[in-house]
Scaffold this motif. Sequence first.
Motif, PDB file in Angstrom:
ATOM      1  N   UNK A  79       0.769  -1.332   0.288  1.00  0.00           N
ATOM      2  CA  UNK A  79      -0.151  -0.164   0.075  1.00  0.00           C
ATOM      3  C   UNK A  79       0.923   1.120   0.102  1.00  0.00           C
ATOM      4  N   UNK A  80       1.809   0.969   0.776  1.00  0.00           N
ATOM      5  CA  UNK A  80       2.912   2.189   0.699  1.00  0.00           C
ATOM      6  C   UNK A  80       3.957   2.748  -0.663  1.00  0.00           C
ATOM      7  N   UNK A  81       4.202   2.125  -0.808  1.00  0.00           N
ATOM      8  CA  UNK A  81       4.263   1.913  -1.760  1.00  0.00           C
ATOM      9  C   UNK A  81       4.013   2.102  -3.367  1.00  0.00           C
ATOM     10  N   UNK A  82       3.021   1.916  -3.388  1.00  0.00           N
ATOM     11  CA  UNK A  82       1.306   1.977  -4.504  1.00  0.00           C
ATOM     12  C   UNK A  82       1.218   3.507  -4.512  1.00  0.00           C
ATOM     13  N   UNK A  83       1.268   3.673  -3.350  1.00  0.00           N
ATOM     14  CA  UNK A  83       1.080   5.946  -2.744  1.00  0.00           C
ATOM     15  C   UNK A  83       2.073   6.420  -3.364  1.00  0.00           C
ATOM     16  N   UNK A  84       3.347   6.144  -2.574  1.00  0.00           N
ATOM     17  CA  UNK A  84       4.191   6.728  -2.946  1.00  0.00           C
ATOM     18  C   UNK A  84       4.487   6.978  -4.383  1.00  0.00           C
ATOM     19  N   UNK A  85       4.341   6.179  -5.127  1.00  0.00           N
ATOM     20  CA  UNK A  85       4.405   5.876  -6.627  1.00  0.00           C
ATOM     21  C   UNK A  85       3.572   6.932  -7.458  1.00  0.00           C
ATOM     22  N   UNK A  86       2.162   6.608  -6.887  1.00  0.00           N
ATOM     23  CA  UNK A  86       1.096   7.310  -7.697  1.00  0.00           C
ATOM     24  C   UNK A  86       1.502   9.104  -7.156  1.00  0.00           C
ATOM     25  N   UNK A  87       1.533   9.164  -6.002  1.00  0.00           N
ATOM     26  CA  UNK A  87       2.399  11.099  -5.396  1.00  0.00           C
ATOM     27  C   UNK A  87       3.210  11.551  -6.290  1.00  0.00           C
ATOM     28  N   UNK A  88       4.011  10.745  -7.115  1.00  0.00           N
ATOM     29  CA  UNK A  88       5.012  11.060  -7.438  1.00  0.00           C
ATOM     30  C   UNK A  88       6.591  10.239  -7.031  1.00  0.00           C
ATOM     31  N   UNK A  89       6.758  10.433  -5.492  1.00  0.00           N
ATOM     32  CA  UNK A  89       8.201   9.994  -5.284  1.00  0.00           C
ATOM     33  C   UNK A  89       8.588   8.512  -5.817  1.00  0.00           C
ATOM     34  N   UNK A  90      10.133   8.481  -4.907  1.00  0.00           N
ATOM     35  CA  UNK A  90      10.811   7.030  -5.296  1.00  0.00           C
ATOM     36  C   UNK A  90      10.822   6.057  -4.346  1.00  0.00           C
ATOM     37  N   UNK A  91      10.595   5.037  -4.751  1.00  0.00           N
ATOM     38  CA  UNK A  91      10.673   3.685  -4.584  1.00  0.00           C
ATOM     39  C   UNK A  91      12.180   3.446  -3.579  1.00  0.00           C
ATOM     40  N   UNK A  92      12.519   2.628  -2.653  1.00  0.00           N
ATOM     41  CA  UNK A  92      13.450   2.071  -2.449  1.00  0.00           C
ATOM     42  C   UNK A  92      12.841   0.969  -1.387  1.00  0.00           C
ATOM     43  N   UNK A  93      13.968  -0.317  -2.155  1.00  0.00           N
ATOM     44  CA  UNK A  93      13.394  -1.191  -0.413  1.00  0.00           C
ATOM     45  C   UNK A  93      14.425  -1.005   0.366  1.00  0.00           C
ATOM     46  N   UNK A  94      13.794  -0.814   1.553  1.00  0.00           N
ATOM     47  CA  UNK A  94      14.695  -0.472   2.498  1.00  0.00           C
ATOM     48  C   UNK A  94      14.475  -1.855   3.826  1.00  0.00           C
ATOM     49  N   UNK A  95      15.747  -2.287   3.378  1.00  0.00           N
ATOM     50  CA  UNK A  95      16.508  -3.769   3.686  1.00  0.00           C
ATOM     51  C   UNK A  95      17.045  -3.940   4.965  1.00  0.00           C
ATOM     52  N   UNK A  96      16.087  -4.454   5.258  1.00  0.00           N
ATOM     53  CA  UNK A  96      16.815  -5.004   7.174  1.00  0.00           C
ATOM     54  C   UNK A  96      17.858  -5.118   7.097  1.00  0.00           C
ATOM     55  N   UNK A  97      18.927  -4.845   7.869  1.00  0.00           N
ATOM     56  CA  UNK A  97      20.351  -5.422   8.078  1.00  0.00           C
ATOM     57  C   UNK A  97      20.287  -6.026   9.592  1.00  0.00           C
ATOM     58  N   UNK A  98      21.637  -6.491   9.949  1.00  0.00           N
ATOM     59  CA  UNK A  98      21.721  -6.853  11.258  1.00  0.00           C
ATOM     60  C   UNK A  98      22.731  -5.588  12.141  1.00  0.00           C
ATOM     61  N   UNK A  99      22.396  -5.200  13.181  1.00  0.00           N
ATOM     62  CA  UNK A  99      23.588  -3.733  13.089  1.00  0.00           C
ATOM     63  C   UNK A  99      24.209  -4.974  14.255  1.00  0.00           C
ATOM     64  N   UNK A 100      25.319  -3.829  15.206  1.00  0.00           N
ATOM     65  CA  UNK A 100      26.099  -4.079  15.698  1.00  0.00           C
ATOM     66  C   UNK A 100      25.528  -4.482  16.981  1.00  0.00           C
ATOM     67  N   UNK A 101      24.528  -3.832  18.058  1.00  0.00           N
ATOM     68  CA  UNK A 101      24.176  -3.495  18.918  1.00  0.00           C
ATOM     69  C   UNK A 101      22.048  -2.998  18.526  1.00  0.00           C
ATOM     70  N   UNK A 102      21.375  -3.374  19.512  1.00  0.00           N
ATOM     71  CA  UNK A 102      19.892  -2.858  19.381  1.00  0.00           C
ATOM     72  C   UNK A 102      19.649  -4.324  19.110  1.00  0.00           C
ATOM     73  N   UNK A 103      18.150  -3.702  19.537  1.00  0.00           N
ATOM     74  CA  UNK A 103      16.802  -4.817  19.880  1.00  0.00           C
ATOM     75  C   UNK A 103      16.494  -5.545  18.256  1.00  0.00           C
ATOM     76  N   UNK A 104      16.952  -7.160  18.575  1.00  0.00           N
ATOM     77  CA  UNK A 104      16.743  -7.865  17.302  1.00  0.00           C
ATOM     78  C   UNK A 104      14.837  -7.579  16.229  1.00  0.00           C
ATOM     79  N   UNK A 105      14.467  -7.528  17.159  1.00  0.00           N
ATOM     80  CA  UNK A 105      12.720  -7.725  16.593  1.00  0.00           C
ATOM     81  C   UNK A 105      12.513  -6.429  15.885  1.00  0.00           C
ATOM     82  N   UNK A 106      13.432  -5.405  15.591  1.00  0.00           N
ATOM     83  CA  UNK A 106      13.180  -3.980  15.051  1.00  0.00           C
ATOM     84  C   UNK A 106      13.555  -3.732  13.560  1.00  0.00           C
ATOM     85  N   UNK A 107      14.290  -4.843  13.161  1.00  0.00           N
ATOM     86  CA  UNK A 107      14.265  -5.871  11.983  1.00  0.00           C
ATOM     87  C   UNK A 107      13.582  -6.274  10.715  1.00  0.00           C
TER      88      UNK A 107
END
Length: 264
Positions: A79-107
């Motif tokens: 839904x967000x990607x389609x609406x962004x494209x419809x509104x003339x914005x550019x879409x990227x994949x926000x690829x989850x990647x492991x951090x050095x530290x932090x909550x794993x559930x945020x990935x």
Amino acid sequence: MYRKKTASILLSAVLLMCTGTVHAAVQAEPSPAPAPVPEKKVAFIIDDLGNNMKGTDDILSLNVPLTVAVMPFLPSTKRDAELAFKNGHEVFVHMPMEPLKGNASWLGPGAITSDLSDEEIRERVNKAIDDVPHAVGMNNHMGSKVTADERIMRVIMEVVKQRGLIYLDSKTNYKSVAAKVAREMGVPYAVNQLFLDDVHTAAHITKQMEKVCFQLRERKICVAIGHVGSAGKKTASILRQYIPRIQKEAEFVTVSKLIQIPFE
């Protein structure tokens, strides 16, 4: 007699044509000169779309081109990607990647972690790209550990290149090798220069927007990342306030418009 009459008719026709031409020349309005395009460029990337986060609609309704990074495999990814494209914005994949530290559930699902094999990484990156409609690029969500790992980043960049995408190094680790690997492998890339809302207060976001304005006085480009979520509505509101001021100095562009400009 016939010749004189014919000559008179021809002369009249020529005079009418000349008169019409002169009249048209007098009446024609000069074309207005095209408005000059600012040499300076600013690209704002908004991360963390895809999970019905606060501020999503506020961001997507802004009337300047943005690059929006949408996380894969989440409830509002498509839904967000389609609406962004419809509104003339550019879409990227926000690829989850492991951090050095932090909550794993945020990935989020489908994350790239350092224990994966090369083939597992390729499979996850391809599936993420397939899950985000209209994606033309990728950047890292978190990823302070992964983006500093040359083996993993080479595998990711292989897929990015094969799929014809561009890459934005979110720069969550100053030791990131993402830009280096992209450059060596011939992947079009850009690099984030500052975060707008790493502290979730209006005062901090305003201070960061002032840094954007200062940088545009000193340099030709600025790349900045904001987020939806906890500070999403504040980020959208403050960015909206700054749009008229920034437009006097620079052109709002998407990341793909900056890939020909050196970042280092």
